[in-house]
Design an enzyme around this catalytic site. Structure first.
Site, PDB file in Angstrom:
ATOM      1  N   HIS A 411      63.216  -2.344  -7.893  1.00 29.75           N
ATOM      2  CA  HIS A 411      63.069  -1.129  -7.090  1.00 29.75           C
ATOM      3  C   HIS A 411      63.585  -1.330  -5.675  1.00 29.75           C
ATOM      4  O   HIS A 411      63.742  -2.448  -5.166  1.00 29.75           O
ATOM      5  CB  HIS A 411      61.601  -0.665  -7.076  1.00 29.75           C
ATOM      6  CG  HIS A 411      60.671  -1.576  -6.349  1.00 29.75           C
ATOM      7  ND1 HIS A 411      60.430  -1.491  -4.992  1.00 29.75           N
ATOM      8  CD2 HIS A 411      59.893  -2.607  -6.796  1.00 29.75           C
ATOM      9  CE1 HIS A 411      59.545  -2.418  -4.642  1.00 29.75           C
ATOM     10  NE2 HIS A 411      59.198  -3.105  -5.713  1.00 29.75           N
ATOM     11  N   CYS A 430      56.794  -7.124  -8.591  1.00 28.17           N
ATOM     12  CA  CYS A 430      58.051  -6.465  -8.918  1.00 28.17           C
ATOM     13  C   CYS A 430      59.183  -7.074  -8.086  1.00 28.17           C
ATOM     14  O   CYS A 430      58.941  -7.828  -7.146  1.00 28.17           O
ATOM     15  CB  CYS A 430      57.958  -4.966  -8.671  1.00 28.17           C
ATOM     16  SG  CYS A 430      56.889  -4.100  -9.847  1.00 28.17           S
TER      17      CYS A 430
END
Length: 513
Positions: A411, A430
């Site tokens: 992301h 992440c």
């Protein structure tokens, strides 16, 4: 005694029975002569003319019982001999073609792969081979049976063990690491049985030598005792040993195009036909060894147990299937309990300023400022949190989605300053990418989808936009601390998650001395 007359109708039955028994006896005699004929043919030792398979099998089983704990994969080895009627087929097929001499020679050079040859019974194999080749060395058939059984069993065990080590590695990463979710081929009984049935050992042993340029470069550095910049010679050696083992694991990308993230290098590459066509900095999850307090030069015995920090990025492979532009962040409970409710208790407007909605039983709470967050604890937390799209969203303007059990993804991020730092293990698990639009352009190519992505990343849309990739792309999140760069120089990175230490702790007793 008065003879009992044989009735005429019994005579064909008796003659038929005698014929069957005669055939059976001849068949047994023929079967039992096979081992004698073959062993005399290959050894020229007269003693083996007395050999009988029925007499050999009990000796084999006794020897096997003694060696069972000393050989690898005993169940496979046992099934191989059972399938072949316990005949000494390895000796018969390979004694005189040089194969049984070649195997110990290859094993003696396994130290070039960083592994200890003393864990193989090479000297015993050579002694047994020499004994069988000496026509006068074996005096009794009982001695012959024992020599045969030992050589068959030790050869089979060493051959399979060596083959597995070079083709799959000596360690199973799935058993070492608790956050390892990469598809990894391991040796199976079918492959091992096929190995034992190889017609020519030397040809096979030549074929399984690693030929990957990375492997050969690391192997050369290991042989030459290269000292890595800033490390001692011993720690450099351990870095290279661990790198060789990782390269033997069957978990490498095979597709012509894929995305790969190397956690210790904090880098993402898009690979096409073996070349990097796009690379960028990434930020990964925080690790247990970010201060480099534990190294390969010094570690505790407890390093054998993998105890990951909760925010470490998992090792995995999957398929990127879509992107979400202007994403909603479904805040994990672990983050909510440790950060969100703490911030909300300190600042009643924190949630509103961060565009975080609060839900209870699936329903959005209109005015979360009325909640006394000082009374909310991790134990009584009954709320869920979602961050709306916008400039403050922790996922930035886009996220790249792929299935995985850890709920991680690639992301964007509003926090660009982190990319300026050398140590970028800063996320909750992440992977933050440094050039999200560049990655989208590579995966989507020019066209309407890319135009939509680029446009939506600029404007503040209140709702996310989901777009599927025209061609789904494999992704590998891996962990490599040592490699050869495009110029052949050996690079290494800090063992930020301590995974090298775990691996080496398990290998310490089987590496080359």
């Amino acid at each position: 005694m008065i003879p009992i007359p044989i009735r005429k109708h019994f005579l064909p039955i008796i003659l038929s029975t005698c014929f069957v028994l005669l055939l059976a006896l001849q068949s047994c005699k023929k079967k039992h002569s096979v081992i004698a004929d073959e062993m005399f043919r290959v050894t020229k030792n007269e003693i083996f003319k007395k050999a009988d398979t029925a007499d050999y099998i009990p000796v084999f089983n006794k020897v096997f019982a003694n060696y069972r704990k000393k050989i690898a994969n005993p169940l496979v080895i046992e099934s191989f001999f059972k399938k072949n009627g316990y005949e000494p087929i390895l000796v018969v097929n390979h004694l005189n073609n040089g194969d049984l001499d070649a195997l110990p020679e290859y094993i003696s050079r396994i130290n070039e792969h960083g592994l200890d040859p003393s864990s193989y019974p090479t000297e015993e194999i050579k002694t047994l081979v020499a004994k069988l080749k000496d026509k006068a060395a074996i005096k009794t058939i009982e001695e012959g049976y024992e020599t045969l059984a030992k050589l068959e069993i030790l050869t089979a065990g060493a051959f399979v063990k060596y083959s597995n080590a070079l083709q799959y590695g000596v360690m199973n990463p799935k058993k070492l690491y608790s956050r390892y979710f990469m598809a990894t081929r391991r040796p199976d009984s079918v492959g091992m049985l096929a190995t034992l049935s190889t017609a020519n050992f030397k040809t096979y042993l030549d074929s399984i030598q690693p030929k990957n340029p990375q492997y050969l470069a690391i192997q050369k550095a290991y042989r030459d005792s290269v000292t890595l910049n800033g490390l001692s010679r011993e720690e450099s050696k351990r870095y290279l040993l661990v790198a060789l083992e990782r390269l033997r694991w069957r978990n490498k990308p095979y597709e012509p195009k894929y995305v790969i993230v190397n956690i210790p290098d904090y880098r993402l590459d898009v690979m096409e036909d073996g070349k990097s066509v796009l690379n960028m900095k990434v930020c990964v999850g925080q690790g247990r060894n970010m201060e480099n307090q534990n190294t390969l030069a010094h570690f505790e015995d407890t390093a054998r147990v993998d105890k990951p920090y909760p925010r470490e990025t998992p090792l995995l492979n999957s398929i990127i299937h879509s992107v979400e532009v202007n994403p909603v962040w479904n805040i994990p409970r672990s983050i909510a309990t440790k950060e969100i409710i703490v911030e909300a208790a300190n600042d009643r407007y924190y949630l509103a300023n961060k565009n975080i909605d609060v839900f209870k039983d699936g329903k959005r709470i209109a005015d979360p400022e009325t909640i006394d967050w000082l009374q909310v604890t991790p134990d009584n937390l009954e709320y869920e949190f979602k961050q709306r799209p916008g400039e403050e969203n922790s996922l930035g303007k886009i996220k790249f989605l792929f299935k995985n059990r850890s709920s991680v993804y690639l992301h964007d991020t509003p926090n660009k300053l982190a990319f300026r730092h050398a140590m970028r293990a800063v996320s909750h698990g992440c992977v933050r990418v440094g050039d999200p639009l560049g990655l989208a352009k590579n995966l989507f190519g020019e066209g309407a989808d890319l135009d939509t992505i680029a446009n939506d990343m600029v404007i503040n849309k209140p709702e996310p936009t989901n777009i599927g990739l025209p061609k789904k792309t494999p992704i590998y999140i891996t962990y490599v601390t040592c490699w050869a760069d495009e110029n052949g120089a050996i690079q290494y990175r800090q063992d930020v998650y301590g995974l090298d230490i775990v691996l080496y702790a398990h290998m310490e007793n089987i590496v080359a001395k």
